[in-house]
Design a protein around this motif. Structure first.
Motif, mmCIF file in Angstrom:
data_model
loop_
_atom_site.group_PDB
_atom_site.id
_atom_site.type_symbol
_atom_site.label_atom_id
_atom_site.label_comp_id
_atom_site.label_asym_id
_atom_site.label_seq_id
_atom_site.Cartn_x
_atom_site.Cartn_y
_atom_site.Cartn_z
ATOM 1 N N HIS A 70 14.871 14.515 -43.254
ATOM 2 C CA HIS A 70 13.866 14.077 -44.229
ATOM 3 C C HIS A 70 14.221 14.482 -45.661
ATOM 4 C CE1 HIS A 70 12.872 17.928 -42.432
ATOM 5 N NE2 HIS A 70 12.132 18.247 -43.475
ATOM 6 N N SER A 166 4.728 25.051 -48.967
ATOM 7 C CA SER A 166 5.391 25.017 -47.662
ATOM 8 C C SER A 166 6.871 24.650 -47.720
ATOM 9 C CB SER A 166 4.664 24.030 -46.734
ATOM 10 O OG SER A 166 4.616 22.741 -47.308
ATOM 11 N N SER A 195 1.405 17.800 -52.377
ATOM 12 C CA SER A 195 1.257 18.513 -51.107
ATOM 13 C C SER A 195 0.400 17.667 -50.177
ATOM 14 C CB SER A 195 0.606 19.883 -51.313
ATOM 15 O OG SER A 195 -0.725 19.748 -51.770
ATOM 16 N N GLY A 196 0.500 17.960 -48.899
ATOM 17 C CA GLY A 196 -0.398 17.345 -47.934
ATOM 18 C C GLY A 196 0.031 16.029 -47.330
ATOM 19 N N TYR A 197 1.138 15.453 -47.792
ATOM 20 C CA TYR A 197 1.578 14.183 -47.213
ATOM 21 C C TYR A 197 2.373 14.442 -45.927
ATOM 22 C CZ TYR A 197 0.415 12.183 -51.771
ATOM 23 O OH TYR A 197 -0.237 11.787 -52.903
ATOM 24 N N PRO A 198 2.185 13.643 -44.906
ATOM 25 C CA PRO A 198 2.976 13.817 -43.686
ATOM 26 C C PRO A 198 4.443 13.487 -43.943
ATOM 27 C CG PRO A 198 1.699 11.799 -43.561
ATOM 28 C CD PRO A 198 1.235 12.521 -44.791
ATOM 29 N N ILE A 199 5.306 14.022 -43.086
ATOM 30 C CA ILE A 199 6.746 13.817 -43.239
ATOM 31 C C ILE A 199 7.203 12.673 -42.339
ATOM 32 C CG2 ILE A 199 9.025 14.836 -42.903
ATOM 33 C CD1 ILE A 199 7.778 17.551 -43.575
ATOM 34 N N TYR A 200 7.815 11.649 -42.974
ATOM 35 C CA TYR A 200 8.412 10.534 -42.234
ATOM 36 C C TYR A 200 9.907 10.480 -42.578
ATOM 37 C CZ TYR A 200 3.544 9.270 -41.318
ATOM 38 O OH TYR A 200 2.246 9.288 -40.925
ATOM 39 N N ASP A 204 10.698 7.972 -47.957
ATOM 40 C CA ASP A 204 9.258 8.220 -48.066
ATOM 41 C C ASP A 204 8.990 9.648 -48.530
ATOM 42 O OD1 ASP A 204 6.415 7.236 -47.315
ATOM 43 O OD2 ASP A 204 6.584 9.172 -46.298
ATOM 44 N N PHE A 205 9.786 10.590 -48.015
ATOM 45 C CA PHE A 205 9.620 11.991 -48.414
ATOM 46 C C PHE A 205 9.849 12.143 -49.917
ATOM 47 C CE2 PHE A 205 10.956 16.281 -49.308
ATOM 48 C CZ PHE A 205 10.169 17.075 -48.495
ATOM 49 N N HIS A 208 6.985 10.767 -52.069
ATOM 50 C CA HIS A 208 5.785 11.588 -52.121
ATOM 51 C C HIS A 208 6.031 12.976 -52.716
ATOM 52 C CE1 HIS A 208 4.100 8.701 -49.053
ATOM 53 N NE2 HIS A 208 3.136 8.781 -49.941
#
Length: 248
Positions: A70, A166, A195-200, A204-205, A208
């Motif tokens: 990612h 994180s 912060s707070g976005y899911p990891i794909y 996309d990473f 975001h």
């Protein structure tokens, strides 16, 4: 004792008193504008050596490249696929088991390795059992993430609060600053950090998390903080390693 600086007779003598070995594992990936790319491996290796010194344990060569797919939209990142890392770990441990080791204590510096390592351990137990190696049924693996040590986590919250974040955290940056003062970096950091976005996937990473940070403010890092994190992690993981050796 560092495995790569010993001879085979020294390892043979070591195995007469212990079948445990400490294995540092990290990653080679972006850590924001001020974090060095080797952060995760650097931190794991230094702490593993500290545990080795404290317990007179052998420390294996660091697995420097982990599962960081990612992060690969940022230049400099190197990643293994989960399936590749699982094979690397399985072959690594199979070789050491053939030599007589049975207790493998992994000190990990990268959150992205956790799921893959747990799966690798499961595959390794089965692979070693199928080879009918001596003491193969005694093989034990333990995963310890230095950054989740209770005392480390507490200190990070005391020093940085919610700005620990994180990824590219001030705690890990502080540790690298303590270990490599000559490599301390400075760069402007946007006070607004995602912060707070899911990891794909990697694109996309980066979309975001455009500068690579995840909710963190590494500008708060100080080398003296890093020394404290180092000492706390070594102490806690030394205790954990000694307890692990009792596992049967």
């Amino acid at each position: 004792m560092l495995l790569h600086l010993t001879t085979w007779p020294e390892v043979e003598a070591y195995l007469e008193r212990s079948r445990g070995i400490v294995i540092p594992i990290g990653s080679t990936e972006q850590h924001g504008p001020t974090g060095v790319i080797g952060t995760d491996a650097i931190c794991a290796e230094a702490i593993a050596r500290g545990v080795g010194d404290a317990t007179e344990a052998l420390v294996a060569p660091t697995i420097n490249v982990g599962m960081a797919l990612h992060h690969t939209s940022f230049p400099g990142t190197i990643s293994l696929r989960p399936s590749t890392l699982m094979l690397v770990v399985r072959d690594y441990l199979t070789s050491l088991t053939k030599a007589g080791f049975t207790h493998f204590f992994f000190i990990n510096g990268h959150g992205g390795n956790i799921a893959t390592l747990k799966a690798a351990f499961a595959e390794t137990y089965t692979a070693i059992a199928e080879l009918n190696l001596p003491h193969g049924d005694r093989v034990r693996c333990r995963l310890s993430n230095w950054f989740t040590c209770h005392r480390v986590y507490q200190l990070a919250k005391e020093l940085y609060g919610s700005q620990e974040g994180s990824h590219a955290t001030p705690s890990e940056i502080a540790l690298t600053q303590y270990l490599y003062a000559e490599a301390i970096k400075d760069a402007p950091l946007d006070p607004q950090v995602a912060s707070g976005y899911p990891i794909y996937g990697p694109a996309d990473f980066r979309r975001h998390y455009p500068d690579g940070r995840m909710g963190s403010n590494p500008a708060l890092a100080r080398p003296e903080h890093g020394q404290k994190f180092y000492e706390l992690a070594v102490k806690e993981l030394t205790e954990a390693y000694r307890e692990f050796l009792k596992a049967d």
